[in-house]
Design an enzyme around this catalytic site. Structure first.
Site, PDB file in Angstrom:
ATOM      1  N   MET A  42      31.282  40.223  38.580  1.00 23.08           N
ATOM      2  CA  MET A  42      30.062  41.026  38.499  1.00 23.08           C
ATOM      3  C   MET A  42      29.069  40.360  37.542  1.00 23.08           C
ATOM      4  O   MET A  42      28.153  41.006  37.039  1.00 23.08           O
ATOM      5  CB  MET A  42      30.383  42.451  38.057  1.00 23.08           C
ATOM      6  CG  MET A  42      31.294  43.160  39.062  1.00 23.08           C
ATOM      7  SD  MET A  42      31.150  44.947  39.050  1.00 23.08           S
ATOM      8  CE  MET A  42      31.604  45.332  37.382  1.00 23.08           C
ATOM      9  N   HIS A  98      36.045  34.854  32.607  1.00 18.00           N
ATOM     10  CA  HIS A  98      35.667  34.495  33.986  1.00 18.00           C
ATOM     11  C   HIS A  98      35.812  32.983  34.204  1.00 18.00           C
ATOM     12  O   HIS A  98      36.287  32.536  35.253  1.00 18.00           O
ATOM     13  CB  HIS A  98      34.201  34.844  34.252  1.00 18.00           C
ATOM     14  CG  HIS A  98      33.881  36.293  34.197  1.00 18.00           C
ATOM     15  ND1 HIS A  98      33.133  36.857  33.208  1.00 18.00           N
ATOM     16  CD2 HIS A  98      34.197  37.311  35.044  1.00 18.00           C
ATOM     17  CE1 HIS A  98      32.977  38.154  33.421  1.00 18.00           C
ATOM     18  NE2 HIS A  98      33.628  38.455  34.526  1.00 18.00           N
ATOM     19  N   LYS A 137      43.820  40.714  33.235  1.00 19.51           N
ATOM     20  CA  LYS A 137      43.396  41.796  32.325  1.00 19.51           C
ATOM     21  C   LYS A 137      43.225  43.102  33.108  1.00 19.51           C
ATOM     22  O   LYS A 137      43.612  44.161  32.663  1.00 19.51           O
ATOM     23  CB  LYS A 137      42.084  41.445  31.621  1.00 19.51           C
ATOM     24  CG  LYS A 137      41.659  42.576  30.671  1.00 19.51           C
ATOM     25  CD  LYS A 137      40.495  42.173  29.812  1.00 19.51           C
ATOM     26  CE  LYS A 137      39.174  42.412  30.469  1.00 19.51           C
ATOM     27  NZ  LYS A 137      38.842  43.835  30.683  1.00 19.51           N
ATOM     28  N   GLN A 162      43.800  46.571  39.056  1.00 22.29           N
ATOM     29  CA  GLN A 162      42.932  46.019  40.110  1.00 22.29           C
ATOM     30  C   GLN A 162      43.650  44.896  40.871  1.00 22.29           C
ATOM     31  O   GLN A 162      43.594  44.828  42.103  1.00 22.29           O
ATOM     32  CB  GLN A 162      41.653  45.494  39.467  1.00 22.29           C
ATOM     33  CG  GLN A 162      40.785  44.656  40.404  1.00 22.29           C
ATOM     34  CD  GLN A 162      39.440  44.309  39.789  1.00 22.29           C
ATOM     35  OE1 GLN A 162      38.578  45.144  39.718  1.00 22.29           O
ATOM     36  NE2 GLN A 162      39.247  43.075  39.370  1.00 22.29           N
ATOM     37  N   MET A 199      38.756  39.210  26.288  1.00 26.95           N
ATOM     38  CA  MET A 199      37.328  39.024  26.595  1.00 26.95           C
ATOM     39  C   MET A 199      36.916  39.977  27.712  1.00 26.95           C
ATOM     40  O   MET A 199      37.642  40.174  28.683  1.00 26.95           O
ATOM     41  CB  MET A 199      37.065  37.583  27.016  1.00 26.95           C
ATOM     42  CG  MET A 199      37.201  36.624  25.865  1.00 26.95           C
ATOM     43  SD  MET A 199      36.690  34.961  26.367  1.00 26.95           S
ATOM     44  CE  MET A 199      37.102  34.059  24.882  1.00 26.95           C
ATOM     45  N   SER A 235      33.019  41.826  29.468  1.00 27.05           N
ATOM     46  CA  SER A 235      31.566  42.009  29.380  1.00 27.05           C
ATOM     47  C   SER A 235      31.244  43.223  28.524  1.00 27.05           C
ATOM     48  O   SER A 235      30.231  43.261  27.839  1.00 27.05           O
ATOM     49  CB  SER A 235      30.973  42.208  30.771  1.00 27.05           C
ATOM     50  OG  SER A 235      31.242  41.072  31.551  1.00 27.05           O
ATOM     51  N   ARG A 236      32.106  44.213  28.563  1.00 25.74           N
ATOM     52  CA  ARG A 236      31.810  45.465  27.855  1.00 25.74           C
ATOM     53  C   ARG A 236      32.045  45.351  26.334  1.00 25.74           C
ATOM     54  O   ARG A 236      31.671  46.263  25.600  1.00 25.74           O
ATOM     55  CB  ARG A 236      32.595  46.620  28.466  1.00 25.74           C
ATOM     56  CG  ARG A 236      32.063  46.967  29.866  1.00 25.74           C
ATOM     57  CD  ARG A 236      32.721  48.174  30.467  1.00 25.74           C
ATOM     58  NE  ARG A 236      32.052  48.631  31.668  1.00 25.74           N
ATOM     59  CZ  ARG A 236      32.524  48.499  32.914  1.00 25.74           C
ATOM     60  NH1 ARG A 236      33.679  47.888  33.132  1.00 25.74           N
ATOM     61  NH2 ARG A 236      31.841  48.971  33.948  1.00 25.74           N
TER      62      ARG A 236
HETATM   63  O1  PAF Z   1      36.661  42.585  38.269  1.00 28.12           O
HETATM   64  C1  PAF Z   1      35.485  42.630  38.658  1.00 28.12           C
HETATM   65  O2  PAF Z   1      34.585  42.000  38.103  1.00 28.12           O
HETATM   66  C2  PAF Z   1      35.123  43.503  39.858  1.00 28.12           C
HETATM   67  O3  PAF Z   1      35.885  44.653  39.878  1.00 28.12           O
HETATM   68  C3  PAF Z   1      35.212  42.747  41.198  1.00 28.12           C
HETATM   69  C4  PAF Z   1      36.637  42.289  41.487  1.00 28.12           C
HETATM   70  C5  PAF Z   1      34.288  41.539  41.180  1.00 28.12           C
HETATM   71  C6  PAF Z   1      34.782  43.675  42.354  1.00 28.12           C
HETATM   72  O4  PAF Z   1      33.471  44.115  42.189  1.00 28.12           O
END
Ligand code: PAF
Length: 288
Positions: free
Chosen positions: A30, A37, A151, A155, A186, A188-189
């Site tokens: 995102m 990332h 992390k 998901q 790490m 973003s939030r």
């Molecule tokens: O982990 C993320 O940044 C998001 O949940 C993803 C996998 C890009 C889906 O929008």
């Protein structure tokens, strides 16, 4: 680095690579890219000939009152970082490209067994939004492999499950958790943390480390360990959302007979909701 915002140019580029017999790795994000990332991008790079990264702040995975509108968007810095990490293609679609009839979910992908527990209990609909957008992105990019961070452990399991159940021809790779020098995962939030909160934030990881050591030493009173972990978080000024000991393979409730465990946790600290986890192999049994 090619930059595509529409499906046709992305598909044309990927088709050309595929004709040349190249292996394609994919990292969905995102944006607001940080070391976590970039570690996933490097992981994809080490396993493929071409790397596609997507940046899309997906509206359907944010609940009402969550930070969709304010989610940090840092396009120029993200492009530079991706170029420095040898990304071949950045796919940065707008909402209309992924949701041509608007972001209300008419058709969706859901993984019921993982939808409503842990993060899903606090964020209703979140994983349906994630599962749906990831399915769309995998359909568009059609990579050989896709890398998701460990992390976001829940998901990762949601995505592994949907890929398995929908017979999608892609290998899902779990990429390691990148941490700040003091142990904070790490995210973003983390940018939402004030100075004093930032100093307290590593307590989350340190608490998990302490519990992992006790599990590895043979303790099996999971409810007592979790209660103690939550007390430690509260004492440090974090507000625990959950902290549990679960089976690593499917996040089911763990019994003393299980040896491959994970301790997932989420806690609020100021404006931030921090998540982290640690995997544990208890003595005996085969490591997964
Ligand atoms: O982990 C993320 O940044 C998001 O949940 C993803 C996998 C890009 C889906 O929008």
């Amino acid at each position: 680095m090619q930059i595509s915002s529409d499906a046709a140019s992305l598909r044309a580029q990927v088709a050309e690579w595929r004709r040349n017999g190249e292996r394609i790795g994919f990292v969905p994000t995102m944006g607001n890219l940080h070391g976590g990332h970039l570690r996933l991008v490097d992981e994809a790079r080490s396993r493929s000939d071409r790397v596609v990264v997507s940046i899309f702040v997906n509206p359907t995975q944010f609940g009402p009152g969550e930070d969709y509108a304010n989610y940090p968007r840092t396009d120029a810095a993200d492009r530079q970082a991706l170029q420095a990490h040898a990304t071949d293609c950045l796919f940065a679609p707008d909402v209309e490209t992924l949701y041509p009839d608007g972001p209300a979910l008419r058709t969706y992908v859901a993984v019921p067994e993982l939808n409503d527990i842990l993060c899903g209990a606090s964020r209703p609909g979140h994983f349906t939004g994630v599962a749906t957008v990831v399915t769309k992105l995998l359909n568009l990019v059609q990579p050989d492999l896709a890398v998701f961070g460990l992390k976001d452990y829940q998901q990762l399991l949601v995505i592994r499950r949907l890929v398995r159940d929908l017979l999608l021809p892609v290998e899902i790779v779990g990429g390691g958790i990148a941490r700040e020098p003091d142990g904070l995962a790490m995210s973003s939030r983390n940018a939402y943390l004030g100075d004093a909160e930032r100093r307290r934030a590593p307590t989350l990881y340190h608490t998990l480390q302490g519990l992992a050591a006790r599990l590895e030493a043979g303790e099996t009173d999971y409810p007592a360990l979790c209660a103690e972990g939550r007390r430690q978080l509260s004492a440090a000024g974090l507000q625990p959302d959950y902290l549990e000991i679960r089976r690593a393979e499917d996040l089911g409730v763990a019994s003393p007979d299980d040896h491959n465990l994970v301790i997932p946790a989420a806690a609020y600290l100021g404006r931030a909701r921090l998540i982290d986890n640690i995997r544990v192999h208890r003595p005996g049994g085969e490591p997964s």
